[in-house]
Design an enzyme around this catalytic site. Structure first.
Site, mmCIF file in Angstrom:
data_model
loop_
_atom_site.group_PDB
_atom_site.id
_atom_site.type_symbol
_atom_site.label_atom_id
_atom_site.label_comp_id
_atom_site.label_asym_id
_atom_site.label_seq_id
_atom_site.Cartn_x
_atom_site.Cartn_y
_atom_site.Cartn_z
ATOM 1 N N LEU A 74 7.251 -2.770 3.313
ATOM 2 C CA LEU A 74 8.255 -3.414 2.459
ATOM 3 C C LEU A 74 9.600 -2.691 2.556
ATOM 4 O O LEU A 74 10.658 -3.338 2.599
ATOM 5 C CB LEU A 74 7.757 -3.448 1.009
ATOM 6 C CG LEU A 74 8.431 -4.478 0.115
ATOM 7 C CD1 LEU A 74 8.333 -5.886 0.694
ATOM 8 C CD2 LEU A 74 7.832 -4.448 -1.288
ATOM 9 N N GLY B 122 3.893 1.241 1.080
ATOM 10 C CA GLY B 122 5.254 0.745 0.850
ATOM 11 C C GLY B 122 6.141 0.826 2.077
ATOM 12 O O GLY B 122 7.291 0.379 2.051
ATOM 13 N N ASP C 77 0.871 -1.182 0.000
ATOM 14 C CA ASP C 77 0.000 0.000 0.000
ATOM 15 C C ASP C 77 0.908 1.231 0.000
ATOM 16 O O ASP C 77 1.368 1.658 -1.066
ATOM 17 C CB ASP C 77 -0.880 -0.101 1.261
ATOM 18 C CG ASP C 77 -1.985 0.928 1.317
ATOM 19 O OD1 ASP C 77 -1.858 1.974 0.674
ATOM 20 O OD2 ASP C 77 -2.992 0.707 2.018
HETATM 21 C C1 PRP Z 1 -1.021 -5.049 5.436
HETATM 22 C C2 PRP Z 1 -0.225 -5.980 4.549
HETATM 23 C C3 PRP Z 1 1.146 -5.391 4.524
HETATM 24 C C4 PRP Z 1 0.911 -3.935 4.845
HETATM 25 C C5 PRP Z 1 1.161 -3.096 3.656
HETATM 26 O O1 PRP Z 1 -0.900 -5.444 6.754
HETATM 27 O O2 PRP Z 1 -0.222 -7.283 5.036
HETATM 28 O O3 PRP Z 1 2.000 -5.995 5.483
HETATM 29 O O4 PRP Z 1 -0.455 -3.779 5.252
HETATM 30 O O5 PRP Z 1 0.902 -1.730 3.962
HETATM 31 P P1 PRP Z 1 1.939 -0.585 3.657
HETATM 32 O O6 PRP Z 1 2.442 -0.818 2.265
HETATM 33 O O7 PRP Z 1 1.108 0.644 3.791
HETATM 34 O O8 PRP Z 1 3.027 -0.661 4.670
HETATM 35 P P2 PRP Z 1 -2.033 -5.066 7.841
HETATM 36 O O9 PRP Z 1 -1.689 -3.790 8.535
HETATM 37 O O10 PRP Z 1 -3.377 -5.078 7.178
HETATM 38 O O11 PRP Z 1 -1.893 -6.241 8.884
HETATM 39 P P3 PRP Z 1 -2.259 -7.789 8.690
HETATM 40 O O12 PRP Z 1 -1.440 -8.306 7.533
HETATM 41 O O13 PRP Z 1 -1.888 -8.416 9.990
HETATM 42 O O14 PRP Z 1 -3.731 -7.844 8.401
#
Ligand code: PRP
Length: 192
Positions: free
Chosen positions: A122, A119, A117
């Site tokens: 990552l 990033g 999303d």
């Molecule tokens: C989601 C997904 C990624 C992260 C990406 O995790 O699994 O790890 O968001 O977001 P970013 O690119 O904005 O950093 P989430 O917070 O939904 O937790 P989960 O995987 O435990 O549901």
């Protein structure tokens, strides 16, 4: 991880259990098989591949992807979370809450995410793992929202590019719901 977590904290959970389909189970299955073939081809000949799934969202994608691979590999998981708005003075919005069990020194690491999303997650993981002397470090994500991405990140294996909509199913949740939907669905604002 941060943005999805933050957005859902102040919302009310809907009782609707079947939000509208965005990507069908059949389309996901075809794409995951194709990604596995790409990963197989890229890592042909190596016996040091380690897939690192980012909990929780990647658990279904990782298990499907891994079962289609023919190249030898091992599996690790890592969990990260984000600082909330009240802690926004932190330079990095992501923090580690569960590390991998074994070292990755000299290994071919493939980070497996469900979605990229902003990033931030990552970018954090690339920095974390690159300091541990892997032989190679690459990234695989099922979904990418380029409109939302704020960090300069490289996605080596990508399932689908999607618009800026809230996606649930196939591992992705809304307030811990919908993770086990077999397809990817768009959760409209009125259902949050
Ligand atoms: C989601 C997904 C990624 C992260 C990406 O995790 O699994 O790890 O968001 O977001 P970013 O690119 O904005 O950093 P989430 O917070 O939904 O937790 P989960 O995987 O435990 O549901």
């Amino acid at each position: 991880m941060g943005s999805r977590t933050r957005q859902r904290r102040s919302s009310t959970v809907s009782r609707v259990t079947h939000p509208p389909e965005l990507i069908s189970a059949e389309t996901i299955s075809r794409r995951v098989r194709s990604l596995a073939a790409d990963v197989d081809a890229f890592y042909a000949g190596t016996d040091r591949l380690v897939l690192i799934g980012v909990l929780k969202g990647s658990f279904i994608f990782l298990s499907d992807l891994a079962r289609h691979l023919t190249v030898p590999h091992r599996i690790e998981f890592i969990a990260v979370t984000s600082y909330g708005a009240l802690e926004s003075e932190h330079a990095d919005p992501v923090r580690l809450i569960m590390d991998v069990r074994h070292g990755i020194d000299g290994e071919d690491v493939l980070i497996v995410e469900d979605i990229v999303d902003t990033g931030h997650t990552l970018a954090y993981l690339m920095r974390l793992f690159s300091a541990r002397n892997p032989r190679s470090l690459r990234t695989c994500t099922l979904l990418h929202k380029p409109e939302r991405t704020e960090r300069d990140i490289t996605i080596d294996f990508l399932g689908f590019t999607i618009p800026d909509v809230w996606v649930v199913g196939y591992g992705l949740d809304y307030a811990e719901r919908y993770r086990t939907l077999p397809y990817l669905a768009e959760l409209p604002p009125e259902l949050r």
